[in-house]
Design an enzyme around this catalytic site. Structure first.
Site, short mmCIF file in Angstrom:
data_model
loop_
_atom_site.label_atom_id
_atom_site.label_comp_id
_atom_site.label_asym_id
_atom_site.label_seq_id
_atom_site.Cartn_x
_atom_site.Cartn_y
_atom_site.Cartn_z
N ASN A 10 -5.83 -10.73 -4.88
CA ASN A 10 -6.32 -10.43 -3.75
C ASN A 10 -8.03 -10.06 -3.78
O ASN A 10 -8.05 -8.93 -4.19
CB ASN A 10 -5.67 -9.21 -3.11
N LYS A 12 -10.11 -9.29 -1.67
CA LYS A 12 -10.67 -8.23 -0.62
C LYS A 12 -12.08 -9.01 -0.10
O LYS A 12 -12.27 -10.07 0.07
CB LYS A 12 -10.82 -6.99 -1.13
N HIS A 97 -1.69 -4.70 4.54
CA HIS A 97 -2.42 -4.19 3.42
C HIS A 97 -2.66 -2.95 3.74
O HIS A 97 -3.21 -2.65 4.81
CB HIS A 97 -3.55 -5.00 2.79
N GLU A 99 -5.29 -1.31 3.05
CA GLU A 99 -6.71 -0.97 3.67
C GLU A 99 -6.78 -1.28 5.08
O GLU A 99 -7.66 -0.56 5.61
CB GLU A 99 -7.80 -1.82 2.69
N GLU A 169 2.90 -1.37 -3.32
CA GLU A 169 1.41 -0.93 -3.65
C GLU A 169 1.45 0.63 -3.34
O GLU A 169 0.94 0.76 -2.12
CB GLU A 169 0.35 -1.82 -3.09
N GLY A 175 -7.15 0.54 -6.51
CA GLY A 175 -8.25 0.65 -6.70
C GLY A 175 -8.98 1.78 -7.66
O GLY A 175 -9.98 2.16 -7.87
N SER A 215 -3.99 -1.38 -9.40
CA SER A 215 -4.76 -1.08 -10.59
C SER A 215 -3.96 -2.00 -11.65
O SER A 215 -4.11 -1.55 -12.89
CB SER A 215 -4.78 0.34 -11.11
P1 PGA Z 1 -6.17 -2.98 -7.07
O1 PGA Z 1 -5.93 -3.74 -5.82
O2 PGA Z 1 -5.70 -4.18 -8.16
O3 PGA Z 1 -7.80 -3.14 -7.42
O4 PGA Z 1 -5.64 -1.86 -7.19
C1 PGA Z 1 -4.74 -4.11 -5.29
C2 PGA Z 1 -4.51 -4.57 -3.87
O5 PGA Z 1 -5.18 -3.81 -3.11
O6 PGA Z 1 -3.99 -5.29 -3.60
#
Ligand code: PGA
Length: 259
Positions: A10, A12, A97, A99, A169, A175, A215
């Protein structure tokens, strides 16, 4: 666990330039196509780069996906992208997601509509669920995640199972560099599977894949992909570095080679 792992990259809202996006996909391609019988790789770039990346991926085993879609097919929905528009060159879409839930106000009902619309348009879906840190601290992970699964799959049936993936997640792990304890991830993924079974039947639920995300990097991926009931990972930040993502694919392939 399915016979091969799914690694979803992903990206983003990165990279900002088309050239960098093409360089990144070319950088991860050798590892991503090396062991397709062990690891299935799907890449989720921003919308504007989908077409160019589709050309690079054509004829390879790597799949392409969008990070979101709308629930209607066409019409007066300024700024939205329909699943029917995506299905020409994407095989996958991400829905729900955290976010989007946090910054764009996406509700469980919107996630359910997007998930159903994508499935109805022959796309495979990664539907994301996960608790906030205050839920985790209060011991409410099971309640929150089960609620998101039930609501998000409200319009789905057993027929969708082979094209449905749920990514667990924890929001506090995304992140943040604070990846979840594999034991916590395992317990939550087991509960997700049980909930899916209650919704669409145990037989169909066995075809639904469950991923861990939050992460994930080359150093910790092994702890997740070797978990029973884990079918792979959704990788954010670490998928923007070709060398790091290459290692993630290689570690995952090595785990699956011994299953
Ligand atoms: P990350 O993001 O690996 O940077 O923690 C995962 C995601 O949001 O899909």
């Amino acid at each position: 666990m399915s016979p091969k792992a799914l690694l979803a990259a992903n990206w983003k809202m990165n990279p900002v330039n088309a050239g960098d996006a093409l360089d990144l996909v070319k950088g991860v391609l050798p590892a991503s196509t090396a062991k397709p019988e062990l690891v299935e790789v799907a890449i989720f770039p921003p919308f504007p780069w989908l077409l160019g990346i589709a050309e690079v991926l054509e004829g390879t085993t790597v799949k392409l996906g969008a990070q979101d879609c709308f629930w209607e097919i066409s019409g007066a929905y300024t700024g939205e992208v329909s699943p029917a528009m995506l299905k020409g060159w994407c095989q996958w879409v991400i829905t729900g997601h955290s976010e989007r839930r946090a910054y764009l106000g996406e509700t469980d009902d919107m996630v359910a509509r997007k998930t159903a619309a994508a499935l109805a348009n022959d796309l495979s879906v990664i539907m994301c669920v996960g608790e906030l840190d205050e839920h985790y601290d209060a011991g409410r992970t099971a309640e929150v995640v089960t609620g998101q699964v039930r609501a998000g799959l409200a319009n789905c049936s057993a027929d969708d199972s082979a094209r449905l993936v749920i990514a667990y997640e924890p929001v506090w792990a995304i992140g943040s560099g604070k990846s979840a304890d594999p034991e916590h991830a395992y317990k939550t993924m087991r509960m997700i599977r049980k909930t899916v079974g209650e919704l669409i039947g145990a037989g169909a639920a066995r075809k639904v894949r469950v991923l861990y995300g939050g992460s994930v990097n080359a150093s910790n991926v092994e702890a997740y992909v070797e978990l029973p009931l884990c079918d792979g990972c959704l990788v954010g930040g670490a998928s923007l570095n070709a060398e790091e993502f290459t290692k993630i694919v290689e570690v995952t392939a090595a785990v699956y080679a011994h299953l």
